[in-house]
Design a protein around this motif. Structure first.
Motif, PDB file in Angstrom:
ATOM      1  N   THR A  15       0.844  -1.189   0.000  1.00  0.00           N
ATOM      2  CA  THR A  15       0.000   0.000   0.000  1.00  0.00           C
ATOM      3  C   THR A  15       0.883   1.245   0.000  1.00  0.00           C
ATOM      4  OG1 THR A  15      -0.009  -0.135   2.371  1.00  0.00           O
ATOM      5  CG2 THR A  15      -1.909  -1.082   1.249  1.00  0.00           C
ATOM      6  N   ASP A  16       0.264   2.388  -0.100  1.00  0.00           N
ATOM      7  CA  ASP A  16       1.010   3.638  -0.062  1.00  0.00           C
ATOM      8  C   ASP A  16       1.702   3.784   1.291  1.00  0.00           C
ATOM      9  OD1 ASP A  16      -0.306   3.829  -2.402  1.00  0.00           O
ATOM     10  OD2 ASP A  16      -1.179   5.814  -2.035  1.00  0.00           O
ATOM     11  N   THR A  17       2.826   4.475   1.266  1.00  0.00           N
ATOM     12  CA  THR A  17       3.567   4.729   2.499  1.00  0.00           C
ATOM     13  C   THR A  17       3.460   6.210   2.837  1.00  0.00           C
ATOM     14  OG1 THR A  17       5.132   2.969   2.021  1.00  0.00           O
ATOM     15  CG2 THR A  17       5.883   4.678   3.525  1.00  0.00           C
ATOM     16  N   TYR A  18       3.222   6.502   4.116  1.00  0.00           N
ATOM     17  CA  TYR A  18       3.226   7.889   4.571  1.00  0.00           C
ATOM     18  C   TYR A  18       4.385   8.009   5.547  1.00  0.00           C
ATOM     19  CZ  TYR A  18      -1.252   8.239   2.319  1.00  0.00           C
ATOM     20  OH  TYR A  18      -2.242   8.236   1.375  1.00  0.00           O
ATOM     21  N   TRP A  19       5.361   8.820   5.232  1.00  0.00           N
ATOM     22  CA  TRP A  19       6.576   8.877   6.043  1.00  0.00           C
ATOM     23  C   TRP A  19       6.938  10.313   6.373  1.00  0.00           C
ATOM     24  CZ3 TRP A  19       8.426   5.003   8.615  1.00  0.00           C
ATOM     25  CH2 TRP A  19       9.651   5.156   9.265  1.00  0.00           C
ATOM     26  N   ASN A  20       7.426  10.517   7.595  1.00  0.00           N
ATOM     27  CA  ASN A  20       7.822  11.848   8.048  1.00  0.00           C
ATOM     28  C   ASN A  20       9.325  11.896   8.283  1.00  0.00           C
ATOM     29  OD1 ASN A  20       5.021  13.004   8.490  1.00  0.00           O
ATOM     30  ND2 ASN A  20       4.943  11.110   9.689  1.00  0.00           N
ATOM     31  N   GLY A  25      17.098  10.884  13.400  1.00  0.00           N
ATOM     32  CA  GLY A  25      17.276  10.965  11.952  1.00  0.00           C
ATOM     33  C   GLY A  25      16.524   9.901  11.178  1.00  0.00           C
ATOM     34  N   ALA A  26      15.915   8.952  11.899  1.00  0.00           N
ATOM     35  CA  ALA A  26      15.260   7.833  11.209  1.00  0.00           C
ATOM     36  C   ALA A  26      13.900   8.229  10.638  1.00  0.00           C
ATOM     37  CB  ALA A  26      15.098   6.658  12.158  1.00  0.00           C
ATOM     38  N   GLY A  27      13.276   9.269  11.185  1.00  0.00           N
ATOM     39  CA  GLY A  27      11.930   9.625  10.755  1.00  0.00           C
ATOM     40  C   GLY A  27      10.913   8.672  11.366  1.00  0.00           C
ATOM     41  N   PHE A  28       9.638   8.864  11.003  1.00  0.00           N
ATOM     42  CA  PHE A  28       8.586   8.010  11.562  1.00  0.00           C
ATOM     43  C   PHE A  28       7.407   7.984  10.605  1.00  0.00           C
ATOM     44  CE2 PHE A  28       7.992  12.289  12.994  1.00  0.00           C
ATOM     45  CZ  PHE A  28       6.629  12.498  13.055  1.00  0.00           C
ATOM     46  N   GLY A  29       6.596   6.924  10.721  1.00  0.00           N
ATOM     47  CA  GLY A  29       5.478   6.750   9.803  1.00  0.00           C
ATOM     48  C   GLY A  29       4.257   7.531  10.247  1.00  0.00           C
ATOM     49  N   GLY A  30       3.277   7.661   9.354  1.00  0.00           N
ATOM     50  CA  GLY A  30       2.017   8.299   9.734  1.00  0.00           C
ATOM     51  C   GLY A  30       1.585   9.304   8.696  1.00  0.00           C
ATOM     52  N   MET A  31       0.290   9.304   8.427  1.00  0.00           N
ATOM     53  CA  MET A  31      -0.238  10.170   7.391  1.00  0.00           C
ATOM     54  C   MET A  31      -0.512  11.581   7.898  1.00  0.00           C
ATOM     55  SD  MET A  31      -3.754   9.598   5.378  1.00  0.00           S
ATOM     56  CE  MET A  31      -4.042  10.232   3.741  1.00  0.00           C
ATOM     57  N   GLU A  32      -1.065  11.660   9.100  1.00  0.00           N
ATOM     58  CA  GLU A  32      -1.439  12.962   9.639  1.00  0.00           C
ATOM     59  C   GLU A  32      -0.735  13.079  10.975  1.00  0.00           C
ATOM     60  OE1 GLU A  32      -4.008  14.627   7.947  1.00  0.00           O
ATOM     61  OE2 GLU A  32      -4.851  12.999   6.737  1.00  0.00           O
ATOM     62  N   ILE A  33      -0.090  14.204  11.229  1.00  0.00           N
ATOM     63  CA  ILE A  33       0.550  14.331  12.532  1.00  0.00           C
ATOM     64  C   ILE A  33       0.073  15.582  13.245  1.00  0.00           C
ATOM     65  CG2 ILE A  33       2.606  12.977  12.065  1.00  0.00           C
ATOM     66  CD1 ILE A  33       4.064  15.347  11.268  1.00  0.00           C
ATOM     67  N   PRO A  64     -15.673  -5.316  -0.096  1.00  0.00           N
ATOM     68  CA  PRO A  64     -16.806  -4.414  -0.270  1.00  0.00           C
ATOM     69  C   PRO A  64     -16.703  -3.220   0.681  1.00  0.00           C
ATOM     70  CG  PRO A  64     -17.448  -6.306   1.050  1.00  0.00           C
ATOM     71  CD  PRO A  64     -16.044  -6.545   0.610  1.00  0.00           C
ATOM     72  N   PRO A  65     -17.473  -2.148   0.414  1.00  0.00           N
ATOM     73  CA  PRO A  65     -17.412  -0.974   1.292  1.00  0.00           C
ATOM     74  C   PRO A  65     -17.699  -1.333   2.747  1.00  0.00           C
ATOM     75  CG  PRO A  65     -18.677  -0.485  -0.684  1.00  0.00           C
ATOM     76  CD  PRO A  65     -18.412  -1.964  -0.695  1.00  0.00           C
ATOM     77  N   ALA A  66     -17.028  -0.631   3.655  1.00  0.00           N
ATOM     78  CA  ALA A  66     -17.238  -0.850   5.087  1.00  0.00           C
ATOM     79  C   ALA A  66     -17.560   0.496   5.724  1.00  0.00           C
ATOM     80  CB  ALA A  66     -15.970  -1.428   5.696  1.00  0.00           C
ATOM     81  N   ARG A  67     -18.122   0.456   6.922  1.00  0.00           N
ATOM     82  CA  ARG A  67     -18.393   1.702   7.637  1.00  0.00           C
ATOM     83  C   ARG A  67     -17.069   2.424   7.890  1.00  0.00           C
ATOM     84  NH1 ARG A  67     -22.699   3.381  10.441  1.00  0.00           N
ATOM     85  NH2 ARG A  67     -22.309   5.011  11.976  1.00  0.00           N
ATOM     86  N   VAL A  68     -17.041   3.714   7.648  1.00  0.00           N
ATOM     87  CA  VAL A  68     -15.792   4.466   7.797  1.00  0.00           C
ATOM     88  C   VAL A  68     -16.016   5.627   8.750  1.00  0.00           C
ATOM     89  CG1 VAL A  68     -14.216   6.019   6.564  1.00  0.00           C
ATOM     90  CG2 VAL A  68     -14.822   3.817   5.564  1.00  0.00           C
ATOM     91  N   LYS A  69     -15.033   5.863   9.633  1.00  0.00           N
ATOM     92  CA  LYS A  69     -15.121   7.041  10.500  1.00  0.00           C
ATOM     93  C   LYS A  69     -13.846   7.859  10.370  1.00  0.00           C
ATOM     94  CE  LYS A  69     -14.110   4.210  14.590  1.00  0.00           C
ATOM     95  NZ  LYS A  69     -12.682   4.489  14.569  1.00  0.00           N
ATOM     96  N   SER A  70     -13.758   8.938  11.157  1.00  0.00           N
ATOM     97  CA  SER A  70     -12.598   9.820  11.002  1.00  0.00           C
ATOM     98  C   SER A  70     -11.364   9.167  11.599  1.00  0.00           C
ATOM     99  CB  SER A  70     -12.864  11.150  11.689  1.00  0.00           C
ATOM    100  OG  SER A  70     -12.828  10.970  13.086  1.00  0.00           O
ATOM    101  N   GLY A  71     -10.221   9.545  11.122  1.00  0.00           N
ATOM    102  CA  GLY A  71      -8.978   9.009  11.667  1.00  0.00           C
ATOM    103  C   GLY A  71      -7.805   9.380  10.804  1.00  0.00           C
ATOM    104  N   ASN A  72      -6.620   8.968  11.268  1.00  0.00           N
ATOM    105  CA  ASN A  72      -5.384   9.389  10.618  1.00  0.00           C
ATOM    106  C   ASN A  72      -4.935   8.475   9.495  1.00  0.00           C
ATOM    107  OD1 ASN A  72      -5.258  11.420  12.417  1.00  0.00           O
ATOM    108  ND2 ASN A  72      -3.815  10.413  13.781  1.00  0.00           N
ATOM    109  N   ARG A  73      -5.498   7.265   9.440  1.00  0.00           N
ATOM    110  CA  ARG A  73      -5.020   6.350   8.406  1.00  0.00           C
ATOM    111  C   ARG A  73      -5.685   6.700   7.081  1.00  0.00           C
ATOM    112  NH1 ARG A  73      -7.057   0.997  10.729  1.00  0.00           N
ATOM    113  NH2 ARG A  73      -8.829   2.396  10.732  1.00  0.00           N
ATOM    114  N   SER A  74      -5.060   6.278   5.991  1.00  0.00           N
ATOM    115  CA  SER A  74      -5.623   6.662   4.696  1.00  0.00           C
ATOM    116  C   SER A  74      -6.963   5.975   4.457  1.00  0.00           C
ATOM    117  CB  SER A  74      -4.637   6.384   3.577  1.00  0.00           C
ATOM    118  OG  SER A  74      -4.302   5.028   3.566  1.00  0.00           O
ATOM    119  N   SER A  75      -7.224   4.868   5.163  1.00  0.00           N
ATOM    120  CA  SER A  75      -8.530   4.214   5.003  1.00  0.00           C
ATOM    121  C   SER A  75      -9.598   4.862   5.898  1.00  0.00           C
ATOM    122  CB  SER A  75      -8.415   2.727   5.320  1.00  0.00           C
ATOM    123  OG  SER A  75      -7.863   2.563   6.608  1.00  0.00           O
ATOM    124  N   ASP A  76      -9.191   5.770   6.789  1.00  0.00           N
ATOM    125  CA  ASP A  76     -10.162   6.562   7.552  1.00  0.00           C
ATOM    126  C   ASP A  76     -10.497   7.800   6.716  1.00  0.00           C
ATOM    127  OD1 ASP A  76      -9.794   4.819   9.764  1.00  0.00           O
ATOM    128  OD2 ASP A  76      -8.098   6.012  10.477  1.00  0.00           O
TER     129      ASP A  76
END
Ligand code: HEC
Length: 619
Positions: A174-179, A226-234, A414-426
């Motif tokens: 999947t896509d990677t979100y990196w900081n 210096g390693a950075g960290f993962g996450g889409m929204e910080i 198939p589509p699933a219930r979705v709520k707010s959140g930081n992951r790209s599937s939220d």
């Protein structure tokens, strides 16, 4: 009398900035030495009257070549007749559907800078060219090749930062979100007029934002420096009222943006820049090591814009299969502002994204309308001219989400219930406005504070279960000296998250300020249970114990504070004071001296040191 240094007050936790900052939405990075003359409307019978050289090359060079050339994001070049002819059918198709050039907003009255739309007649011309056989035409008609600046677009930066460690991007998945965290090697405050983001190979880096971390807050998330960290929204916390002010955003085709005179971005010693990137796998392992170029101004900023974040994430409870799930929010501006730029943000279920204003006289205007939202082409949009929004204007967002199978970008099948959140599937429902307060009355204080307070009040009323809204409102009230109201809001926040370290520390600091050190100690200890290496809470607890004459307990806390943050002059000075109170004069002296080594201007250490020397001389 010896006395203790100022308590560290509440840390203000600003709401989830996923990003901040950008530079320039998009405009082709081309320089045109000249244009081919307008074509004359005459067609000789039989011969094609639309040719590449005369009609099509100017469009392609102007609107496509910035990305469709070697080293840029697009999968193939469009620089020669042969390139363009090979893709002619596809080009006619993607321009007709307006998938290319990528530009999401519908046309509207308020114009954006660097708008990247083909006109209907340009689109027709491309179709006609294809229909007539895609001829090359007369070489004399051909416009000069577009010229591109290689390397740094604005010339050599004053400071270049390179990610300490590269990220190894796996070949698939999947896509990677990196900081990536860039530690700024500056010794004094600098004012930045432009930032150029070079995110790495543009075919894999889909977009990138810079966040300004003034509190070294993100470093804790790195496994190794210096390693950075993962996450889409910080999200970041800030200790003082210092709202984010610039949108520093990169996507393919972005040309660095030079801030208008007086609107430079402040960077202090100890500031980190966080580059939040969205990366897509390429099929083979890639090494991503971004760099950032900074261009300094010689003078401080004179105008202070801020980012106003509207959101309504609480309403994001999107049932599976819903095709038109509407989320709205309406915020009334408490002061006059100039709107400079706008950045809407939703994830993959976003469909129709709209922001509009209703002026006090009832006039409505569209700020932006994106009828076919696509996260992959998200962007910051700057207005060609600042948009004046008077006090009393209602800013509304109306986002429609599609959680059905028909949404090709739906992450769930198939589509699933979705709520707010930081992951790209939220999902997310955010709208950032870069605004510059205007016509403000200096007697009313910092106009950005008025905006932030109105927003916090709005968010609390909209969603009483919003921890951050209560917290931010409390911090705002405390900054204005309304301690009782602030404590009510901290309590409301703590009812929602009783163990939150930051809120417990803030409540403790407020109680200290209200001269209730014994109550303060309770909250500060709770904060330390949640985060044992929390500098502020140790420091505040040291002060709380000292004001109850428990100097031994206080000195222990100041030592722990110094373990968390070794070069803090106030903590050294307070440790010295506690030791002096206990009669340990020579130890006390060395800590006052250490405080002055760290900060020669530390008034507390200086006063206490001379007080101590007088006391020692008397004995
Ligand atoms: C801002 C950068 C950018 C600009 C400007 C741009 N493109 Fe693209 N183009 C891309 C990228 C990136 C892709 C790769 C596909 C994707 O990510 O959607 C692409 C893909 C394409 C494709 C292949 C589409 C497919 O379905 O495979 C065509 C054709 C195309 N572009 C034509 C054009 C034309 C014609 C123009 C100008 C009128 C243009 N592009 C302007 C970035 C750009």
């Amino acid at each position: 009398m010896l006395h203790f240094g100022p308590g560290v007050n509440a840390r203000i936790e600003w709401t989830a900035w996923i990003l901040a900052t950008t530079l320039g939405a998009s405009s082709p990075g081309t320089a045109f030495p000249g244009r081919a003359p307008q074509r004359a409307e005459q067609a000789s019978a039989g011969a094609p009257n639309v040719t590449f050289n005369r009609d099509i090359a100017p469009i392609i060079f102007d609107s496509c070549a910035s990305c469709h050339r070697p080293g840029e994001a697009a999968p193939f070049s469009l620089l020669t007749y042969a390139d363009v002819k090979k893709h002619a059918r596809q080009i006619a198709e993607v321009t007709r559907t307006r998938n290319m050039p990528p530009w999401l907003p519908a046309p509207q009255e308020l114009k954006f800078a660097d708008e990247m739309r083909l006109s209907d007649s340009q689109i027709d011309l491309i179709q006609k060219w294809l229909d007539q056989g895609a001829a090359e035409g007369n070489p004399a008609d051909r416009p000069p090749q577009p010229k591109f600046t290689e390397g740094w677009r604005l010339g050599m930066p004053d400071l270049i930062l390179k990610a300490q460690k590269p990220l190894i991007l796996p070949p698939e998945g999947t896509d990677t979100y990196w900081n990536f965290i860039f530690r700024l090697p500056i010794e004094k405050t600098r004012w930045v007029k432009a930032v150029e983001i070079r995110p790495g190979d543009k075919r894999y880096v889909h977009h990138a934002n810079i966040l300004v971390d003034r509190e070294e807050e993100s470093r804790r998330r790195e496994a190794a420096p210096g390693a950075g960290f993962g996450g889409m929204e910080i999200r970041l916390e800030s200790q003082v009222f210092d709202p984010d002010s610039h949108l520093l955003f990169w996507k393919p085709g972005t040309v660095p943006y030079v801030e208008p005179e007086g609107m430079e971005l402040r960077l202090d010693k100890g500031t980190d820049l966080i580059l939040n990137t969205h990366l897509q796998p390429s099929g083979k392992t890639e090494v991503i090591q971004p760099s950032i170029g900074l261009y300094f101004a010689s003078h401080p900023a004179t105008k202070l814009p801020m980012l106003l974040q509207l959101e309504n994430d609480a309403k994001l409870q999107i049932p599976a299969g819903q095709r038109n799930f509407l989320v709205t929010d309406d915020f009334i501006l408490p002061i006059d502002v100039d709107l400079l730029a706008i950045y809407p943000h939703a994830h993959y279920l976003g469909k129709d994204i709209q922001a509009l204003v209703t002026l006090p006289d009832g006039t409505k205007k569209t700020l932006i309308h994106i009828p076919r939202w696509n996260l992959n082409w998200q962007a910051v949009y700057r207005y060609a001219e600042p948009v004046m929004l008077p006090k009393g204007t209602t800013v509304s967002l109306r986002y429609v989400y599609d959680n059905s199978e028909e949404n090709p970008l739906n992450p769930n099948h198939p589509p699933a219930r979705v709520k707010s959140g930081n992951r790209s599937s939220d999902e997310m429902c955010h709208l950032w406005l870069q605004v510059l307060p205007v016509n403000s009355d200096p007697a009313q204080g910092d106009p950005r504070m008025l905006l932030q307070e109105a927003l916090a009040l709005h968010n609390v009323a909209k969603n009483p279960a919003d921890f951050e809204a209560h917290y931010n409102l409390a911090a705002m009230l405390q900054a204005k000296g309304r301690l009782d109201r602030a404590m009510e809001e901290y309590e409301a926040a703590l009812r929602l998250r009783p163990d939150d370290a930051v809120a417990n520390n803030a409540m403790g600091a407020a109680l200290l300020a209200a001269s209730s050190p014994d109550q303060a100690a309770f909250y500060l200890e709770t904060a330390l249970k949640a985060r044992p290496d929390y500098f502020d809470a140790h420091y505040n607890l040291g002060n709380a114990l000292a004001s109850q004459n428990d100097f031994e307990g206080a000195s222990k806390q100041f030592l722990l504070a110094l373990r968390a943050r070794p070069a803090d002059a106030n903590a050294e000075a307070n440790l010295g004071s506690a030791l002096a109170e206990m009669g340990k004069f020579s130890e006390a002296k060395s800590h006052f001296e250490r405080a002055l080594q760290i900060d020669p201007d530390n008034a507390l250490a200086r006063e206490n040191l001379s007080e101590l020397q007088r006391t020692m001389n008397q004995r």
